[in-house]
Design a protein around this motif. Sequence first.
Motif, PDB file in Angstrom:
ATOM      1  N   VAL A  37       0.820  -1.205   0.000  1.00 46.88           N
ATOM      2  CA  VAL A  37       0.000   0.000   0.000  1.00 46.88           C
ATOM      3  C   VAL A  37       0.856   1.258   0.000  1.00 46.88           C
ATOM      4  O   VAL A  37       0.458   2.310  -0.527  1.00 46.88           O
ATOM      5  N   GLU A  38       2.069   1.156   0.555  1.00 47.91           N
ATOM      6  CA  GLU A  38       2.947   2.339   0.628  1.00 47.91           C
ATOM      7  C   GLU A  38       3.372   2.835  -0.743  1.00 47.91           C
ATOM      8  O   GLU A  38       3.761   3.991  -0.903  1.00 47.91           O
ATOM      9  N   THR A  39       3.329   1.963  -1.759  1.00 47.11           N
ATOM     10  CA  THR A  39       3.795   2.347  -3.100  1.00 47.11           C
ATOM     11  C   THR A  39       2.681   2.884  -3.986  1.00 47.11           C
ATOM     12  O   THR A  39       2.962   3.378  -5.082  1.00 47.11           O
ATOM     13  N   GLU A  40       1.431   2.805  -3.531  1.00 42.26           N
ATOM     14  CA  GLU A  40       0.314   3.093  -4.422  1.00 42.26           C
ATOM     15  C   GLU A  40       0.223   4.551  -4.841  1.00 42.26           C
ATOM     16  O   GLU A  40      -0.343   4.862  -5.885  1.00 42.26           O
ATOM     17  N   GLY A  41       0.766   5.466  -4.053  1.00 45.44           N
ATOM     18  CA  GLY A  41       0.659   6.880  -4.396  1.00 45.44           C
ATOM     19  C   GLY A  41       1.927   7.476  -4.992  1.00 45.44           C
ATOM     20  O   GLY A  41       1.994   8.691  -5.210  1.00 45.44           O
ATOM     21  N   LEU A  42       2.933   6.628  -5.287  1.00 46.59           N
ATOM     22  CA  LEU A  42       4.213   7.139  -5.787  1.00 46.59           C
ATOM     23  C   LEU A  42       4.241   7.218  -7.303  1.00 46.59           C
ATOM     24  O   LEU A  42       3.698   6.344  -8.000  1.00 46.59           O
ATOM     25  N   ILE A  43       4.885   8.242  -7.819  1.00 45.32           N
ATOM     26  CA  ILE A  43       5.246   8.287  -9.229  1.00 45.32           C
ATOM     27  C   ILE A  43       6.604   7.613  -9.365  1.00 45.32           C
ATOM     28  O   ILE A  43       7.559   7.952  -8.669  1.00 45.32           O
ATOM     29  N   GLY A  44       6.685   6.638 -10.237  1.00 49.04           N
ATOM     30  CA  GLY A  44       7.932   5.906 -10.431  1.00 49.04           C
ATOM     31  C   GLY A  44       7.711   4.738 -11.360  1.00 49.04           C
ATOM     32  O   GLY A  44       6.582   4.446 -11.795  1.00 49.04           O
ATOM     33  N   PHE A  45       8.783   4.030 -11.673  1.00 48.59           N
ATOM     34  CA  PHE A  45       8.736   2.916 -12.617  1.00 48.59           C
ATOM     35  C   PHE A  45       8.593   1.611 -11.831  1.00 48.59           C
ATOM     36  O   PHE A  45       9.575   0.996 -11.426  1.00 48.59           O
ATOM     37  N   PHE A  46       7.347   1.179 -11.587  1.00 48.06           N
ATOM     38  CA  PHE A  46       7.065  -0.028 -10.830  1.00 48.06           C
ATOM     39  C   PHE A  46       6.623  -1.185 -11.720  1.00 48.06           C
ATOM     40  O   PHE A  46       6.719  -2.336 -11.322  1.00 48.06           O
ATOM     41  N   VAL A  47       6.105  -0.883 -12.890  1.00 48.01           N
ATOM     42  CA  VAL A  47       5.435  -1.895 -13.705  1.00 48.01           C
ATOM     43  C   VAL A  47       6.364  -3.076 -13.996  1.00 48.01           C
ATOM     44  O   VAL A  47       7.559  -2.917 -14.239  1.00 48.01           O
ATOM     45  N   ASN A  48       5.794  -4.277 -13.904  1.00 46.44           N
ATOM     46  CA  ASN A  48       6.524  -5.499 -14.242  1.00 46.44           C
ATOM     47  C   ASN A  48       5.814  -6.169 -15.417  1.00 46.44           C
ATOM     48  O   ASN A  48       4.671  -5.819 -15.743  1.00 46.44           O
ATOM     49  N   THR A  49       6.480  -7.109 -16.049  1.00 49.16           N
ATOM     50  CA  THR A  49       5.903  -7.818 -17.183  1.00 49.16           C
ATOM     51  C   THR A  49       5.836  -9.307 -16.871  1.00 49.16           C
ATOM     52  O   THR A  49       6.833  -9.899 -16.437  1.00 49.16           O
ATOM     53  N   LEU A  50       4.670  -9.906 -17.069  1.00 52.29           N
ATOM     54  CA  LEU A  50       4.501 -11.347 -16.935  1.00 52.29           C
ATOM     55  C   LEU A  50       4.387 -11.960 -18.328  1.00 52.29           C
ATOM     56  O   LEU A  50       3.734 -11.400 -19.213  1.00 52.29           O
ATOM     57  N   VAL A  51       5.021 -13.105 -18.511  1.00 53.94           N
ATOM     58  CA  VAL A  51       4.946 -13.816 -19.788  1.00 53.94           C
ATOM     59  C   VAL A  51       3.975 -14.976 -19.620  1.00 53.94           C
ATOM     60  O   VAL A  51       4.207 -15.882 -18.808  1.00 53.94           O
ATOM     61  N   LEU A  52       2.874 -14.955 -20.373  1.00 48.36           N
ATOM     62  CA  LEU A  52       1.820 -15.959 -20.251  1.00 48.36           C
ATOM     63  C   LEU A  52       1.905 -16.932 -21.422  1.00 48.36           C
ATOM     64  O   LEU A  52       1.744 -16.534 -22.585  1.00 48.36           O
ATOM     65  N   ARG A  53       2.168 -18.190 -21.100  1.00 52.35           N
ATOM     66  CA  ARG A  53       2.367 -19.227 -22.125  1.00 52.35           C
ATOM     67  C   ARG A  53       1.178 -20.189 -22.099  1.00 52.35           C
ATOM     68  O   ARG A  53       0.864 -20.769 -21.063  1.00 52.35           O
ATOM     69  N   ASP A  54       0.525 -20.356 -23.252  1.00 49.19           N
ATOM     70  CA  ASP A  54      -0.628 -21.251 -23.335  1.00 49.19           C
ATOM     71  C   ASP A  54      -0.511 -22.168 -24.542  1.00 49.19           C
ATOM     72  O   ASP A  54       0.084 -21.810 -25.574  1.00 49.19           O
ATOM     73  N   ASP A  55      -1.106 -23.350 -24.399  1.00 51.94           N
ATOM     74  CA  ASP A  55      -1.114 -24.382 -25.440  1.00 51.94           C
ATOM     75  C   ASP A  55      -2.471 -24.351 -26.144  1.00 51.94           C
ATOM     76  O   ASP A  55      -3.499 -24.637 -25.535  1.00 51.94           O
ATOM     77  N   LEU A  56      -2.493 -23.991 -27.418  1.00 52.47           N
ATOM     78  CA  LEU A  56      -3.743 -23.875 -28.170  1.00 52.47           C
ATOM     79  C   LEU A  56      -3.972 -25.067 -29.095  1.00 52.47           C
ATOM     80  O   LEU A  56      -4.774 -24.994 -30.030  1.00 52.47           O
ATOM     81  N   SER A  57      -3.288 -26.177 -28.867  1.00 52.23           N
ATOM     82  CA  SER A  57      -3.474 -27.351 -29.715  1.00 52.23           C
ATOM     83  C   SER A  57      -4.806 -28.043 -29.376  1.00 52.23           C
ATOM     84  O   SER A  57      -5.399 -27.815 -28.326  1.00 52.23           O
ATOM     85  N   GLY A  58      -5.246 -28.879 -30.311  1.00 50.13           N
ATOM     86  CA  GLY A  58      -6.428 -29.710 -30.039  1.00 50.13           C
ATOM     87  C   GLY A  58      -7.760 -29.094 -30.385  1.00 50.13           C
ATOM     88  O   GLY A  58      -8.802 -29.701 -30.145  1.00 50.13           O
ATOM     89  N   ASN A  59      -7.766 -27.881 -30.936  1.00 50.48           N
ATOM     90  CA  ASN A  59      -9.024 -27.233 -31.346  1.00 50.48           C
ATOM     91  C   ASN A  59     -10.048 -27.235 -30.209  1.00 50.48           C
ATOM     92  O   ASN A  59     -11.191 -27.705 -30.352  1.00 50.48           O
ATOM     93  N   ALA A  60      -9.636 -26.714 -29.058  1.00 47.82           N
ATOM     94  CA  ALA A  60     -10.491 -26.710 -27.867  1.00 47.82           C
ATOM     95  C   ALA A  60     -11.681 -25.773 -28.054  1.00 47.82           C
ATOM     96  O   ALA A  60     -11.695 -24.894 -28.918  1.00 47.82           O
ATOM     97  N   ARG A  61     -12.694 -25.966 -27.195  1.00 49.32           N
ATOM     98  CA  ARG A  61     -13.785 -24.989 -27.141  1.00 49.32           C
ATOM     99  C   ARG A  61     -13.254 -23.700 -26.508  1.00 49.32           C
ATOM    100  O   ARG A  61     -12.328 -23.727 -25.689  1.00 49.32           O
ATOM    101  N   PHE A  62     -13.883 -22.590 -26.878  1.00 48.88           N
ATOM    102  CA  PHE A  62     -13.403 -21.311 -26.347  1.00 48.88           C
ATOM    103  C   PHE A  62     -13.510 -21.279 -24.827  1.00 48.88           C
ATOM    104  O   PHE A  62     -12.602 -20.792 -24.146  1.00 48.88           O
ATOM    105  N   VAL A  63     -14.595 -21.812 -24.265  1.00 46.59           N
ATOM    106  CA  VAL A  63     -14.762 -21.781 -22.813  1.00 46.59           C
ATOM    107  C   VAL A  63     -13.642 -22.564 -22.129  1.00 46.59           C
ATOM    108  O   VAL A  63     -13.195 -22.210 -21.024  1.00 46.59           O
ATOM    109  N   ASP A  64     -13.154 -23.634 -22.783  1.00 45.93           N
ATOM    110  CA  ASP A  64     -12.052 -24.410 -22.209  1.00 45.93           C
ATOM    111  C   ASP A  64     -10.734 -23.648 -22.308  1.00 45.93           C
ATOM    112  O   ASP A  64      -9.887 -23.739 -21.408  1.00 45.93           O
TER     113      ASP A  64
END
Length: 846
Positions: A300-327
């Motif tokens: 909570v102490e960092t929420e009001g600061l101006i500064g470079f906090f942003v991080n990047t997450l790499v999301l890896r997914d397997d789209l094989s098998g022609n799944a349903r969209f809900v899956d």
Amino acid sequence: MTSDGQEKGRLADLLLQASPSVYPASLAQQRLWFLHQLEGRSTAYNVHLGLWLRGPLDLTVLQSSFREIVHRHDSLRTAFRLERGNLQQVVSPSCSAEIPVTDLTSVADPTAEAYQLARHEIEKPFDLSKAPLFRVRLFRVTVLDHVFLCTMHHIVTDAWSIRIFAKELALLYKDLSRGQTSSLPPLPIRYGDFAEWQLEWFHTDRVQQQLAYWKNKLEGAPALLELPTDVPRPPAQTFEGAIAVAPISSDLIAGINNVAIRCQATPFMVQLAAFKILLYRYAKQEDVLVGIPVAGRDHVETEGLIGFFVNTLVLRDDLSGNARFVDLVAQVRETMLGAFSNVDVPFEKIVQALQPERNLSYNPLFQVMFATLKSAVRSHEFGDLIAFPYVVSQETSVFDLSLTLIEDVDQKWWAQIEYNTNLFTEEHIRRMLSDYTSVLEGVVSVPEDRILTLPLPSMPGPVDTLNLPSADKQRKDNEKRAPSLAATGKASERQSKPVDAEQKLLVEIWKQVLGLREVGIRDSFFDLGGHSLMAVRLMAEIREVTGRQIPVSAIFRAPTIAALAPLLRENTVSHSDPILVPLKDGDGIAPFFAIAAPGVETFGLSLLANHLGTDQSVYKVQGSAPLVQGRPFTKNELRVLAQECVAAMRSVQPHGPYCLGGMCEGVVIAQEIILELESRHEEVGVFAIFDTWVLENSQIRVLWAVNYYRQRLQIFRSLPRQVRLATAKRFVERLFLKDGKPGNTLDSGWDRTYWPGEEFCEPQFQAPVLLFKRARQPYYYVRDPQMGWGVRSAGGVEICELNSAHHEILRLPQIGIIGKTLAGRLQAIRDGGVRRPPASSALETH
């Protein structure tokens, strides 16, 4: 293991300690600083906050409000320096926070002028060693309309910080304009405190466990998402970009929300899953990695600061098998939950741990970004003023492409793709936006649909399979290759001893920087534990010992001593000519030189290079002078540019016949180059001109004025009513002088350039012209099928007509016709004959 209570206690305890002016840089800042060193004076990481303020602005109050924000946030007074291999933040106790004002009320079109000045402002680079890393300007458009613009380097801010900035500026302006003191609460910590805490926190067991999660999750991932590009990927990232935007209807947003509820997911997960389907269908890769930004403000102490906090997450997914969209949404949900459970590891450390193959042409681990955000301006309230977002389009792109879904201040949604213009055309990206909207509409309509049956307008008809190896097989193949690559790096066996003075010198420098007792000349710098900051230190040590300035990028091109030593020996690294850039390798015989004005976009010339035959060498020639806007080149500027370009061209082709061409201002420079070459008795084999008239005496003045005012009227109609009234008043005052004669509608030298008078002498040259032109030219030009070039070229003008708009000349499909015709002419010259057409000939092309 450190508990959350202990972590917060550590942050609070920092308040009781003395506040030094020097802090370590955060991990994210270290990576951004390194990229700045790698890319040179790039503007790819410039960000800005723009506000259109309507009403009676109190400049003194605005100035005081801005000064308070600069005093309140250390990041806005921070510079960076490298000390003994460690990057440090240096926070100045104070810095200039004055807002310079540019009064545009006397300009013919102040709205357009403000935008051009704003564009120029955000395109200027920063020196990270000098504070402050922001620039602020105020443009007075009318008495009641002002544009506030603050440009910052990303290393001291992020999207969350921009919203803080906008919110605090509005609150301070309201408080101070009412004679009250600031209502903002004091900040509990400084950004430097956070950086110190982060570096300590990174060495805890919890973070190391998270790092192990990421190594396992991303091990063996494909290095590149191979989206189909319109031109081959350049050998190094260019960061030249553009933006395309499309609206998203409120009904579609409501439908996405309903699907999210049904799937027990968030709207973001649904939107990301749809985007991954689009990438899968385009790239035909089932193992899809996408980066997403996260705020990086877990305390909570960092929420009001101006500064470079942003991080990047790499999301890896397997789209094989022609799944349903809900899956697929369920899979994306699990991927995101796993990622957010291990969010404390900075992206920079994941890259360092995985050590992916180094390649200057694309970003490591992922090349495509996805995000949703709300506009920085969340309210129109700004004291007694009304505030509107003022967005200036930037011509940069950090990734291959980034899709951002934006909710504006009026709760309307937009899909925006920022893309690299050296990879994709605007037509390609707009097609992708249309396809993405179609995927969203499809999943909202039938969430149980299979992902290969969802409609894509650019891929008509259902697709049962893409005939691809499964993502599991791709992953195993990548894992099989990975050990062999590592083994190759480690199999150098360090038995390769230095054989010459340069190699021996580099061995000693590497040992010192890496802290090793032995180094082989074929050992990779990165396999030995080198990383980005070490690379900067390595080049600094080489410069200190040899006196030679070597760019950091050299270590990526030549990561071993055996590869780097020849560059150092021949002194070729630091003296590459930036004016001359190879667009396509060939046999070197009669290369084609594509001439471009300094600072302009050159995508079309790159596209042309790939349509001129396999053996044809092509170079881009672009002077090192700054971009010229709002006025023509002076004679001296043209002469200096021509001499610069000729010197660069002769470095690869000492003598003619020279083959060159260009478009728009590039043609003006090319003509000066030809005059310079012919004055040296060099032959020019062909002057290719792409739909460009001679500047002088080519436009009918009265008709030009009709077109000029028609364009101004279109702009005028789009302005708010109050601005229209002020503009109309100025227009009437300037349309006629006091003696009743019409006023001059052009300034900045264009009038004298377009209509220079009777004393003007047409330039004369021998070079034959190959003119590619639109079949229909604007009505305000003189009736001359040769566009003015016939009276200048003693070699004659050959015309190739195209059914195209001016801005599409160097785009598909016209570029294929141009390439084939020009390639034929170039081949004739390469075969030994300079073909000179009759005084006027024409090729009709449909």
